[in-house]
Design a protein around this motif. Structure first.
Motif, PDB file in Angstrom:
ATOM      1  N   ASN A 218     -21.073  62.744 -63.754  1.00  0.00           N
ATOM      2  CA  ASN A 218     -21.122  64.207 -63.910  1.00  0.00           C
ATOM      3  C   ASN A 218     -21.974  64.863 -62.826  1.00  0.00           C
ATOM      4  O   ASN A 218     -21.660  65.957 -62.362  1.00  0.00           O
ATOM      5  CB  ASN A 218     -21.649  64.590 -65.292  1.00  0.00           C
ATOM      6  N   ASN A 219     -23.057  64.195 -62.424  1.00  0.00           N
ATOM      7  CA  ASN A 219     -23.920  64.749 -61.374  1.00  0.00           C
ATOM      8  C   ASN A 219     -23.163  64.935 -60.058  1.00  0.00           C
ATOM      9  O   ASN A 219     -23.424  65.880 -59.326  1.00  0.00           O
ATOM     10  CB  ASN A 219     -25.137  63.852 -61.143  1.00  0.00           C
ATOM     11  N   TRP A 220     -22.248  64.042 -59.757  1.00  0.00           N
ATOM     12  CA  TRP A 220     -21.537  64.098 -58.489  1.00  0.00           C
ATOM     13  C   TRP A 220     -20.156  64.722 -58.605  1.00  0.00           C
ATOM     14  O   TRP A 220     -19.419  64.829 -57.622  1.00  0.00           O
ATOM     15  CB  TRP A 220     -21.447  62.710 -57.858  1.00  0.00           C
ATOM     16  N   ALA A 221     -19.787  65.164 -59.791  1.00  0.00           N
ATOM     17  CA  ALA A 221     -18.481  65.813 -59.989  1.00  0.00           C
ATOM     18  C   ALA A 221     -18.482  67.190 -59.342  1.00  0.00           C
ATOM     19  O   ALA A 221     -19.525  67.780 -59.088  1.00  0.00           O
ATOM     20  CB  ALA A 221     -18.172  65.928 -61.483  1.00  0.00           C
ATOM     21  N   ASP A 222     -17.322  67.704 -59.105  1.00  0.00           N
ATOM     22  CA  ASP A 222     -17.177  69.039 -58.508  1.00  0.00           C
ATOM     23  C   ASP A 222     -17.163  70.141 -59.558  1.00  0.00           C
ATOM     24  O   ASP A 222     -16.489  71.141 -59.410  1.00  0.00           O
ATOM     25  CB  ASP A 222     -15.868  69.118 -57.704  1.00  0.00           C
ATOM     26  N   ASN A 223     -17.936  69.979 -60.619  1.00  0.00           N
ATOM     27  CA  ASN A 223     -17.867  70.957 -61.705  1.00  0.00           C
ATOM     28  C   ASN A 223     -19.068  71.902 -61.772  1.00  0.00           C
ATOM     29  O   ASN A 223     -19.214  72.647 -62.721  1.00  0.00           O
ATOM     30  CB  ASN A 223     -17.689  70.237 -63.047  1.00  0.00           C
TER      31      ASN A 223
ATOM     32  N   ASP B 222     -25.239  71.431 -64.269  1.00  0.00           N
ATOM     33  CA  ASP B 222     -26.639  71.150 -63.960  1.00  0.00           C
ATOM     34  C   ASP B 222     -26.833  69.657 -63.738  1.00  0.00           C
ATOM     35  O   ASP B 222     -26.155  68.827 -64.346  1.00  0.00           O
ATOM     36  CB  ASP B 222     -27.536  71.614 -65.108  1.00  0.00           C
ATOM     37  N   TRP B 223     -27.780  69.318 -62.871  1.00  0.00           N
ATOM     38  CA  TRP B 223     -28.097  67.925 -62.577  1.00  0.00           C
ATOM     39  C   TRP B 223     -28.737  67.295 -63.808  1.00  0.00           C
ATOM     40  O   TRP B 223     -29.624  67.869 -64.425  1.00  0.00           O
ATOM     41  CB  TRP B 223     -29.056  67.859 -61.389  1.00  0.00           C
ATOM     42  N   THR B 224     -28.281  66.115 -64.170  1.00  0.00           N
ATOM     43  CA  THR B 224     -28.827  65.385 -65.307  1.00  0.00           C
ATOM     44  C   THR B 224     -29.785  64.324 -64.784  1.00  0.00           C
ATOM     45  O   THR B 224     -29.400  63.472 -63.986  1.00  0.00           O
ATOM     46  CB  THR B 224     -27.700  64.701 -66.114  1.00  0.00           C
ATOM     47  N   ASP B 225     -31.018  64.376 -65.232  1.00  0.00           N
ATOM     48  CA  ASP B 225     -32.029  63.397 -64.842  1.00  0.00           C
ATOM     49  C   ASP B 225     -31.838  62.140 -65.679  1.00  0.00           C
ATOM     50  O   ASP B 225     -32.016  62.175 -66.902  1.00  0.00           O
ATOM     51  CB  ASP B 225     -33.422  63.980 -65.056  1.00  0.00           C
TER      52      ASP B 225
ATOM     53  N   ASP C 298     -26.364  61.712 -50.726  1.00  0.00           N
ATOM     54  CA  ASP C 298     -25.078  62.400 -50.727  1.00  0.00           C
ATOM     55  C   ASP C 298     -24.005  61.479 -51.283  1.00  0.00           C
ATOM     56  O   ASP C 298     -24.027  60.268 -51.052  1.00  0.00           O
ATOM     57  CB  ASP C 298     -24.678  62.811 -49.305  1.00  0.00           C
ATOM     58  N   ALA C 299     -23.075  62.083 -51.988  1.00  0.00           N
ATOM     59  CA  ALA C 299     -21.923  61.343 -52.490  1.00  0.00           C
ATOM     60  C   ALA C 299     -20.831  62.340 -52.843  1.00  0.00           C
ATOM     61  O   ALA C 299     -21.071  63.538 -52.963  1.00  0.00           O
ATOM     62  CB  ALA C 299     -22.279  60.507 -53.722  1.00  0.00           C
ATOM     63  N   CYS C 300     -19.649  61.828 -52.988  1.00  0.00           N
ATOM     64  CA  CYS C 300     -18.497  62.598 -53.453  1.00  0.00           C
ATOM     65  C   CYS C 300     -18.374  62.347 -54.957  1.00  0.00           C
ATOM     66  O   CYS C 300     -19.090  61.512 -55.503  1.00  0.00           O
ATOM     67  CB  CYS C 300     -17.234  62.100 -52.759  1.00  0.00           C
ATOM     68  N   PRO C 301     -17.436  63.011 -55.599  1.00  0.00           N
ATOM     69  CA  PRO C 301     -17.173  62.618 -56.988  1.00  0.00           C
ATOM     70  C   PRO C 301     -16.828  61.126 -57.024  1.00  0.00           C
ATOM     71  O   PRO C 301     -16.052  60.637 -56.204  1.00  0.00           O
ATOM     72  CB  PRO C 301     -15.979  63.486 -57.380  1.00  0.00           C
ATOM     73  N   LEU C 302     -17.455  60.403 -57.932  1.00  0.00           N
ATOM     74  CA  LEU C 302     -17.249  58.964 -58.021  1.00  0.00           C
ATOM     75  C   LEU C 302     -15.818  58.666 -58.444  1.00  0.00           C
ATOM     76  O   LEU C 302     -15.278  59.314 -59.337  1.00  0.00           O
ATOM     77  CB  LEU C 302     -18.220  58.341 -59.020  1.00  0.00           C
ATOM     78  N   GLN C 303     -15.214  57.685 -57.797  1.00  0.00           N
ATOM     79  CA  GLN C 303     -13.833  57.305 -58.107  1.00  0.00           C
ATOM     80  C   GLN C 303     -13.744  55.814 -58.397  1.00  0.00           C
ATOM     81  O   GLN C 303     -14.568  55.030 -57.932  1.00  0.00           O
ATOM     82  CB  GLN C 303     -12.918  57.663 -56.937  1.00  0.00           C
TER      83      GLN C 303
END
Length: 175
Positions: A36-41, A44-47, A93-98
């Motif tokens: 969810n942190n790296w999704a394009d949505n 908020d960042w989840t710790d 840095d990362a993209c949405p995880l796939q």
């Protein structure tokens, strides 16, 4: 009669028929937050190390090391995290995880290695964009619950495995 009942109970416990904790459960929760942190949505960042997660997803030893390392925040902005990168994607840095997969190996000496693989740069045009990242979670049982005792990433440059607990110990020493 008591002897027979005790024997049956012992056989069930040693045969693995009894209820076994799902070693992947804490890993799945961490990976869901990371995904969810790296999704394009734009959420908020989840710790993954907030107090509620530290309380139930990580071993006592891991928590103690995290709290010692947290005395040395990596970035003055938040004053909380000892890390200036995402410890799961092993970068800033990362993209949405796939293509995320989670698999548990059989337990060895009281620990289960849960291996997570994913593509973190699939949206990039870089030559290594389709490469997979592998993260290994060492899961142990405490109080009858599976908890994460270490997070191990593969260092691309050295091909070595980097233990987050060892990293936290160095941070706590000011290194």
């Amino acid at each position: 009669m008591k002897t027979i009942a005790l024997t049956i109970t012992s056989l069930i416990a040693f045969s693995g028929i009894g209820h076994a904790a799902d070693a992947t459960a804490p890993v799945k929760e961490i990976m869901e937050a990371t995904k969810n942190n790296w999704a394009d949505n734009n959420s908020d960042w989840t710790d993954i190390f907030d107090a509620s997660r530290l309380d139930h997803l990580y071993s006592k030893d891991f928590v103690a090391r995290y709290q010692a390392a947290a005395q040395f925040p990596a970035v003055d902005d938040d004053g909380i995290s000892p890390f200036d990168y995402d410890v799961i994607v092993n970068g800033q840095d990362a993209c949405p995880l796939q293509d995320l997969t989670i698999a548990a190996a059989p337990p060895v000496n009281g620990a289960t290695e849960v291996t997570v693989r994913f593509q973190k740069s699939a949206c990039s045009d870089a030559p290594d964009a389709k490469d997979y990242t592998t993260v290994r979670f060492e899961v142990v049982e405490e109080g009858g619950n599976p908890v994460i005792d270490d997070i191990i990433t593969e260092n691309i440059e050295t091909q070595a495995r980097d233990s987050l607990k060892a990293t936290m110990a160095l941070i706590a020493k000011g290194q």
